[in-house]
Design a protein around this motif. Structure first.
Motif, mmCIF file in Angstrom:
data_model
loop_
_atom_site.group_PDB
_atom_site.id
_atom_site.type_symbol
_atom_site.label_atom_id
_atom_site.label_comp_id
_atom_site.label_asym_id
_atom_site.label_seq_id
_atom_site.Cartn_x
_atom_site.Cartn_y
_atom_site.Cartn_z
ATOM 1 N N ALA A 141 37.383 49.612 56.901
ATOM 2 C CA ALA A 141 35.978 49.935 56.659
ATOM 3 C C ALA A 141 35.660 49.915 55.177
ATOM 4 O O ALA A 141 36.541 49.948 54.317
ATOM 5 N N VAL A 142 34.362 49.870 54.895
ATOM 6 C CA VAL A 142 33.858 50.052 53.539
ATOM 7 C C VAL A 142 32.809 51.153 53.612
ATOM 8 O O VAL A 142 31.944 51.150 54.490
ATOM 9 N N VAL A 143 32.922 52.122 52.688
ATOM 10 C CA VAL A 143 32.006 53.257 52.648
ATOM 11 C C VAL A 143 31.144 53.140 51.398
ATOM 12 O O VAL A 143 31.663 52.980 50.287
ATOM 13 N N GLN A 144 29.827 53.229 51.595
ATOM 14 C CA GLN A 144 28.905 53.170 50.463
ATOM 15 C C GLN A 144 28.100 54.463 50.409
ATOM 16 O O GLN A 144 27.347 54.780 51.325
ATOM 17 N N ALA A 145 28.277 55.213 49.330
ATOM 18 C CA ALA A 145 27.462 56.403 49.090
ATOM 19 C C ALA A 145 26.201 55.997 48.343
ATOM 20 O O ALA A 145 26.173 54.995 47.616
ATOM 21 N N THR A 146 25.129 56.775 48.512
ATOM 22 C CA THR A 146 23.850 56.439 47.892
ATOM 23 C C THR A 146 23.293 57.622 47.113
ATOM 24 O O THR A 146 23.702 58.772 47.293
ATOM 25 N N LYS A 147 22.325 57.326 46.263
ATOM 26 C CA LYS A 147 21.636 58.383 45.531
ATOM 27 C C LYS A 147 20.852 59.296 46.464
ATOM 28 O O LYS A 147 20.493 60.420 46.075
ATOM 29 N N THR A 148 20.558 58.839 47.663
ATOM 30 C CA THR A 148 19.855 59.676 48.634
ATOM 31 C C THR A 148 20.793 60.654 49.324
ATOM 32 O O THR A 148 20.366 61.407 50.196
ATOM 33 N N GLY A 149 22.068 60.639 48.953
ATOM 34 C CA GLY A 149 23.022 61.567 49.540
ATOM 35 C C GLY A 149 23.452 61.186 50.937
ATOM 36 O O GLY A 149 23.813 62.050 51.741
ATOM 37 N N LEU A 205 25.971 58.554 53.458
ATOM 38 C CA LEU A 205 27.177 57.747 53.528
ATOM 39 C C LEU A 205 27.003 56.687 54.610
ATOM 40 O O LEU A 205 26.824 57.012 55.787
ATOM 41 N N PHE A 206 27.049 55.428 54.207
ATOM 42 C CA PHE A 206 26.989 54.309 55.142
ATOM 43 C C PHE A 206 28.397 53.743 55.294
ATOM 44 O O PHE A 206 29.083 53.502 54.288
ATOM 45 N N VAL A 256 29.860 51.241 61.466
ATOM 46 C CA VAL A 256 30.835 52.040 62.198
ATOM 47 C C VAL A 256 30.146 53.272 62.772
ATOM 48 O O VAL A 256 30.427 53.703 63.889
ATOM 49 N N PHE A 257 29.225 53.840 62.006
ATOM 50 C CA PHE A 257 28.373 54.920 62.480
ATOM 51 C C PHE A 257 26.951 54.363 62.578
ATOM 52 O O PHE A 257 26.470 53.686 61.671
ATOM 53 N N GLU A 258 26.287 54.664 63.648
ATOM 54 C CA GLU A 258 24.973 54.081 63.935
ATOM 55 C C GLU A 258 23.998 54.290 62.785
ATOM 56 O O GLU A 258 23.998 55.329 62.122
ATOM 57 N N ILE A 259 23.141 53.293 62.570
ATOM 58 C CA ILE A 259 22.072 53.363 61.578
ATOM 59 C C ILE A 259 20.742 53.212 62.302
ATOM 60 O O ILE A 259 20.563 52.288 63.111
ATOM 61 N N VAL A 260 19.804 54.107 62.004
ATOM 62 C CA VAL A 260 18.494 54.103 62.659
ATOM 63 C C VAL A 260 17.405 53.930 61.603
ATOM 64 O O VAL A 260 17.457 54.559 60.539
ATOM 65 N N GLU A 261 16.440 53.080 61.890
ATOM 66 C CA GLU A 261 15.275 52.934 61.018
ATOM 67 C C GLU A 261 14.252 54.016 61.396
ATOM 68 O O GLU A 261 13.785 54.080 62.527
ATOM 69 N N PRO A 281 21.825 56.701 58.332
ATOM 70 C CA PRO A 281 23.065 56.627 59.108
ATOM 71 C C PRO A 281 23.295 57.915 59.899
ATOM 72 O O PRO A 281 22.717 58.966 59.600
ATOM 73 N N ALA A 282 24.176 57.832 60.893
ATOM 74 C CA ALA A 282 24.499 58.992 61.724
ATOM 75 C C ALA A 282 25.482 59.937 61.045
ATOM 76 O O ALA A 282 25.781 61.001 61.593
ATOM 77 N N THR A 283 25.998 59.581 59.874
ATOM 78 C CA THR A 283 26.854 60.504 59.130
ATOM 79 C C THR A 283 26.003 61.640 58.566
ATOM 80 O O THR A 283 24.802 61.469 58.335
ATOM 81 N N PRO A 284 26.604 62.811 58.330
ATOM 82 C CA PRO A 284 25.801 63.950 57.861
ATOM 83 C C PRO A 284 25.325 63.758 56.424
ATOM 84 O O PRO A 284 26.094 63.338 55.558
#
Length: 669
Positions: free
Chosen positions: A367-375, A377-378, A388-393, A413-416
């Protein structure tokens, strides 16, 4: 680029020195010379050959001499001073010592904020050599930092011949330079006498505004670089191209542009031909990651220009604010995922993409994990780009500014989430006294505030999180055994206001906004003003913690723990007791097999160690200057060392210096 350049326009943390803060209690260089060749070690514990520990930025070390049981015995093993304090540098106040050294064999290599490369003996800190590229010191660089260097070895060369091992650095004056790893002498066969000019092909607009601040990526015989760009100046800025150069000759092997370069490309990606021609940016100013086995390069791109008004670049602006996977050998696009549509908030992807293997439903996933300024984790499958974890618009607020069309949805993303995405309301007002709490309530009530992704407005919009983050360039670390992602997080909101073109200069010259930063955004209908959402005392209008360290369990998809990071020490008078309330941070964590998380980053001058299981602080070591850098660690000659650059951060107004400090357990008798 932008976030690391000037995190806070207001000297916010100086304001913490006011007497009323007591109420918080309720809450060296020498001549260049060559050393003889040294034996290359194969012990995995002894190596930290990349900025992020490995080519995928996992920041995990197998070193385990230092444990949770003995970490409280750490002491300073050696200290080295680079001598770079900004003498003759026109913006010495902006210098930020953000470098993480790399280790090859028994030598550490690092860079100063002005791109001086230094080699040190890893066990003693003894000086070995120094190379100064002599960047022009009179230029007003958009940023004044260098996060490090990269190492490459020529497998075709005869061992120990000149430049068979090379150190590469990208500079503030936009050069890619190769020097001999043994001597620091430029490699004459690389480019023009050891350097390649990066600026010419990027549509430069002003000297000092197109630069390189992060170490290049290395893939086989290719050296791959992005760029930092001084943003918010205009619509038409430098283009954020990614380029690969031959490590031996400096010849360009391929180039990839995140912004469309022709009509067909623009149409396919939802751009108009004119906006694609004019728009700049979308550059990758942070670290790139490489999956050597799969031949993939992972790129975190930033926002298209300018950051806070997109009327000249309507649409999603695909490939900006995206995680992009390229074929490392050719620059061919493999897949891409946009994580912020039509960015209006300066939400660059600032963190290095982290390449890990995770356990998911009984399967191991690369996997590849990308953190964002919005806090957020994708997490994506490295080969396919599938989540890997669902993403919802989800629907987000619309813009009320003429000429602007904000994206109606954004991906979640569905991550916390690592911080709150709720709107900041007058009920959230915080302060030390009734007076400043009341003032904060009034301030919050006058701005537009509808939660994450509220577009900038003419009345002023609260950005929560701010353009600093969330997670910034300090990025993540990963414990593979426990499947824990470690993330430093900022929680300080800011305000951004769009200003009509004819009102911008009078407002800037009025003297009424001394704590604000202005930007022209030339070519757009509006300029921009931004400042911290602060009380009359200069403190944030929202309650602490303003900085935390979080551990996310990817097996359970939950936050295992989240603790405050940083105290008021070094931001209060000596006679005011410091309190660990959580402070803003710049820098990242590392994880060791000894069960420890090491991080400095916060605005107090400490390097800390946390228990990986609980988040409990086990130790902190005093630093002589700000530690806004990511540490590294290695075992050598029977000792484990933890090394950090301590030189402060111009944007955070922490104490500046020129120190490289190694901590270790006391030597055996």
């Amino acid at each position: 680029m932008s976030s690391a350049r000037r995190p806070f326009a207001t000297p916010l943390w100086l304001a913490l020195a006011i007497p009323v803060i007591g109420e918080l209690a309720a809450l060296s260089a020498g001549p260049v010379h060559a050393d003889p060749p040294r034996r290359r070690l194969n012990d995995a514990n002894a190596q930290w050959q990349y900025y992020g520990g490995d080519a995928g930025g996992m920041r995990h070390s197998a070193a385990k001499q230092i444990t949770r049981a003995n970490v409280d015995q750490l002491e300073i093993a050696w200290t080295y001073r680079t001598g770079e304090l900004g003498v003759g540098f026109v913006r010495a106040d902006k210098l930020s010592f953000e470098a993480t050294p790399i280790l090859v064999s028994d030598t550490l290599y690092l860079s100063t904020p002005t791109n001086i490369v230094i080699a040190l003996a890893a066990t003693t800190g003894k000086f070995r050599w120094r190379y100064d590229p002599k960047i022009p010191r009179h230029l007003h660089y958009a940023e004044a930092t260098s996060r490090g260097v990269s190492w490459w070895t020529d497998e075709l060369a005869t061992p120990n011949t000149p430049c068979s091992q090379r150190i590469f650095i990208g500079t503030l004056d936009a050069r890619l330079i190769a020097v001999d790893a043994r001597t620091g002498v430029p490699c004459a066969d690389f480019g023009n006498g050891g350097s390649v000019d990066l600026a010419a092909a990027a549509r430069p607009t002003k000297p000092g505004e197109y630069l390189v601040t992060s170490p290049p990526a290395v893939y086989r015989d290719l050296i791959i670089v992005g760029s930092a760009i001084g943003d918010n100046r205009a619509v038409e800025l430098e283009r954020g191209i990614i380029r690969a150069f031959d490590a031996r000759t400096g010849l360009q092997r391929w180039s990839w542009d995140p912004i469309p370069t022709n009509t067909d490309e623009a149409k396919a990606r939802g751009w108009t031909e004119e906006s694609a021609r004019k728009t700049g940016g979308a550059n990758a100013w942070s670290m790139l990651s490489v999956d050597v086995g799969r031949g993939l390069l992972f790129i975190p791109t930033g926002s298209a220009s300018p950051d806070f008004f997109g009327g000249e670049r309507l649409g999603d602006n695909n490939y900006a604010n995206s995680l992009v996977a390229l074929r490392a050998s050719t620059g061919e696009l493999v897949w891409q995922r946009q994580l912020v549509h039509h960015d209006l908030w300066d939400y660059d992807l600032a963190a290095q993409p982290m390449l890990i293997d995770i356990d998911r439903e009984g399967k191991a996933i690369a996997a590849v994990v990308q953190a964002t300024k919005t806090g957020m984790l994708f997490v994506f499958d490295r080969e396919t780009g599938e989540p890997v974890f669902e993403i919802v618009e989800r629907p987000v607020p619309v813009s009320d500014v003429a000429g602007e069309t904000a994206s109606p949805t954004q991906p979640f993303p569905a991550t916390p989430p690592l911080l709150s995405h709720a709107a900041v309301t007058p009920q959230d007002a915080w302060g030390l006294t009734m007076f400043d709490r009341a003032r904060c309530r009034d301030l919050i009530g006058k701005y537009r505030s509808e939660g994450l992704f509220t577009p900038p407005s003419l009345q002023g919009t609260i950005l929560s999180p701010s353009f600093v983050g969330g997670v910034n360039w300090g990025g993540l670390a990963f414990d593979p055994e426990r499947q824990l992602v470690l993330a430093p997080v900022n929680h300080v909101p800011m305000v951004v206001t769009l200003v009509a073109r004819d009102e911008l200069k009078p407002m800037r010259d009025s003297g009424s906004f001394l704590d604000s930063e202005f930007a022209n955004q030339a070519g757009a209908a509006y300029g921009m003003r931004r400042e911290m959402l602060a009380s009359p005392f200069g403190l944030p209008c929202t309650a602490p913690p303003w900085g935390t360290l979080a551990a996310v369990d990817l097996r359970r998809n939950e936050i295992r723990w989240q603790v405050t990071l940083g105290s008021t020490r070094d931001r209060t008078p000596w006679f005011v007791p410091s309190r660990t309330i959580g402070m803003p941070n710049m820098g990242g964590p590392i994880v060791t097999a000894g069960g420890l998380v090491f991080i400095a980053a916060a605005t107090d001058n400490y390097l800390r160690a946390f228990d990986i299981e609980t988040g409990r602080e086990l130790w902190k070591g005093r630093l002589p200057a700000g530690g806004q850098a990511t540490p590294m660690t290695y075992e050598l000659a029977g000792r484990q060392f933890v090394v950090i650059a301590a030189g402060g951060h111009g944007g955070l107004k922490t104490k500046q210096g020129d120190y490289v400090i190694a901590f270790a357990l006391p030597p055996a008798d």
